[in-house]
Design a protein around this motif. Structure first.
Motif, mmCIF file in Angstrom:
data_model
loop_
_atom_site.group_PDB
_atom_site.id
_atom_site.type_symbol
_atom_site.label_atom_id
_atom_site.label_comp_id
_atom_site.label_asym_id
_atom_site.label_seq_id
_atom_site.Cartn_x
_atom_site.Cartn_y
_atom_site.Cartn_z
ATOM 1 N N ARG A 68 0.828 -1.205 0.000
ATOM 2 C CA ARG A 68 0.000 0.000 0.000
ATOM 3 C C ARG A 68 0.864 1.256 0.000
ATOM 4 O O ARG A 68 0.596 2.210 -0.742
ATOM 5 C CB ARG A 68 -0.940 -0.004 1.212
ATOM 6 C CG ARG A 68 -2.068 -1.020 1.122
ATOM 7 C CD ARG A 68 -3.137 -0.745 2.162
ATOM 8 N NE ARG A 68 -2.654 -0.969 3.515
ATOM 9 C CZ ARG A 68 -2.741 -2.129 4.161
ATOM 10 N NH1 ARG A 68 -3.264 -3.188 3.561
ATOM 11 N NH2 ARG A 68 -2.303 -2.250 5.395
ATOM 12 N N ARG A 72 1.121 3.960 -3.129
ATOM 13 C CA ARG A 72 0.766 5.375 -2.922
ATOM 14 C C ARG A 72 1.928 6.271 -3.331
ATOM 15 O O ARG A 72 1.738 7.339 -3.917
ATOM 16 C CB ARG A 72 0.380 5.617 -1.463
ATOM 17 C CG ARG A 72 -0.983 5.037 -1.084
ATOM 18 C CD ARG A 72 -1.507 5.675 0.200
ATOM 19 N NE ARG A 72 -0.644 5.425 1.331
ATOM 20 C CZ ARG A 72 -0.807 4.432 2.195
ATOM 21 N NH1 ARG A 72 -1.806 3.576 2.035
ATOM 22 N NH2 ARG A 72 0.014 4.274 3.213
ATOM 23 N N ILE A 99 -5.577 0.376 -4.917
ATOM 24 C CA ILE A 99 -4.742 1.411 -4.299
ATOM 25 C C ILE A 99 -4.287 2.417 -5.340
ATOM 26 O O ILE A 99 -4.404 3.634 -5.147
ATOM 27 C CB ILE A 99 -3.530 0.773 -3.608
ATOM 28 C CG1 ILE A 99 -3.982 -0.251 -2.569
ATOM 29 C CG2 ILE A 99 -2.667 1.841 -2.947
ATOM 30 C CD1 ILE A 99 -2.892 -1.179 -2.109
ATOM 31 N N VAL A 103 -5.495 6.591 -5.854
ATOM 32 C CA VAL A 103 -4.608 7.749 -5.942
ATOM 33 C C VAL A 103 -4.728 8.422 -7.310
ATOM 34 O O VAL A 103 -4.766 9.649 -7.415
ATOM 35 C CB VAL A 103 -3.148 7.322 -5.690
ATOM 36 C CG1 VAL A 103 -2.195 8.510 -5.834
ATOM 37 C CG2 VAL A 103 -3.006 6.707 -4.307
#
Length: 292
Positions: A68, A72, A99, A103
């Protein structure tokens, strides 16, 4: 998206596929995360490891948390828009596409796994996401990112790609030449691409954790799963040859936290896995992808 496949010339143990009588790597990992897509053989293989390393389920959770943070960083801070999750395993929670697309909604994700059961299951779960595809393919196949690779039907080879090799390379035997496999992947990527790796680590004789690493490896290799090798730091760092390591380098997973505090691993098992991210250097012009 249509199905595409590669051959699977893996010199190690072949994937379990639909054979539920023996453990499969992806299903054992699913069991360690508390998932439901596993069978008795998978749970028995996991139990054999947990007998002497009860913290191994925590390692799976730490690996997921590392993923994660890395995604990111790559999708947000760095701005990568294309991702290849190679050796992806079964979709669970907090998957790569979820994930990355949280973003950056325009992020495109290709999953790759050599287990036909896993790839078929993944396609069913992801069929409603037009920017995500699950392919059947094997990292040991030299054509996996070759000119005619199905991967390049979905990703633009002339633009940066982030390749995720999370808990994959330690399931490849030395005979498969993991460093050579990564080198071939890097060669196929455009400048500005990234490679993210986690791998079981043997700190060597003199470390109190060395014997644990050796015994856990034996349980993985000899007690049902058939693979799971602990390698030295030098061997793991060799996978990043030719890449620019992103700070803080190759470190225990909780310490790879470029936008937050460094944390110490809580258990011996968690100390015995390292992770890192490398960037392929060179000049790169990244055209903006058109909104889809």
């Amino acid at each position: 998206m249509p199905d595409s496949s590669f051959s699977s010339p893996d010199p190690g143990r072949p994937p379990a596929g639909a054979d539920t009588s023996r453990a499969g790597i992806a299903r054992v990992y699913d069991a360690s995360l508390g998932g439901k897509d596993n069978f008795e053989a998978d749970r028995q293989a996991l139990d054999a490891v947990l007998e002497i390393a009860p913290g191994m389920c925590a390692v799976s959770r730490r690996n997921r948390a590392w993923l994660r943070r890395v995604l990111r960083y790559l999708a947000g801070v760095v701005g990568v828009e294309q991702f290849l999750d190679a050796g992806a395993g079964l979709p669970t929670v907090s998957n790569t596409h979820e994930i990355a697309q949280l973003v950056n909604p325009w992020a495109r994700v290709v999953y790759l796994d050599n287990d036909p059961m896993v790839s078929a299951h993944g396609r069913v779960l992801l069929e409603t996401n037009e920017d995500t595809v699950y392919l059947h393919g094997d990292l040991t196949d030299p054509a996996v990112l070759g000119t005619d690779s199905p991967v390049w039907r979905y990703l633009d080879q002339d633009r940066p790609v982030a390749v995720v090799l999370g808990s994959v390379l330690h399931h490849l035997p030395d005979s498969a030449d993991p460093a050579g496999i990564v080198a071939r992947l890097v060669e196929a990527l455009s400048p500005g691409s990234y490679v993210a790796i986690t791998h079981f680590w043997d700190p060597g004789e003199g470390s109190p954790d060395h014997e644990l690493a050796r015994e856990v490896e034996r349980r993985f290799v000899e007690k049902g799963l058939g693979s799971g090798w602990y390698r030295t730091r030098a061997e793991i760092e060799s996978y990043f040859a030719g890449l620019e390591l992103i700070d803080p380098g190759v470190v225990p997973l909780d310490q790879w936290w470029p936008s937050g505090p460094v944390r110490a691993p809580e258990t011996a098992e968690e100390r015995l896995i390292l992770g890192g991210v490398g960037r392929k250097g060179g000049l790169v012009a990244v055209p903006q992808a058109a909104p889809r």
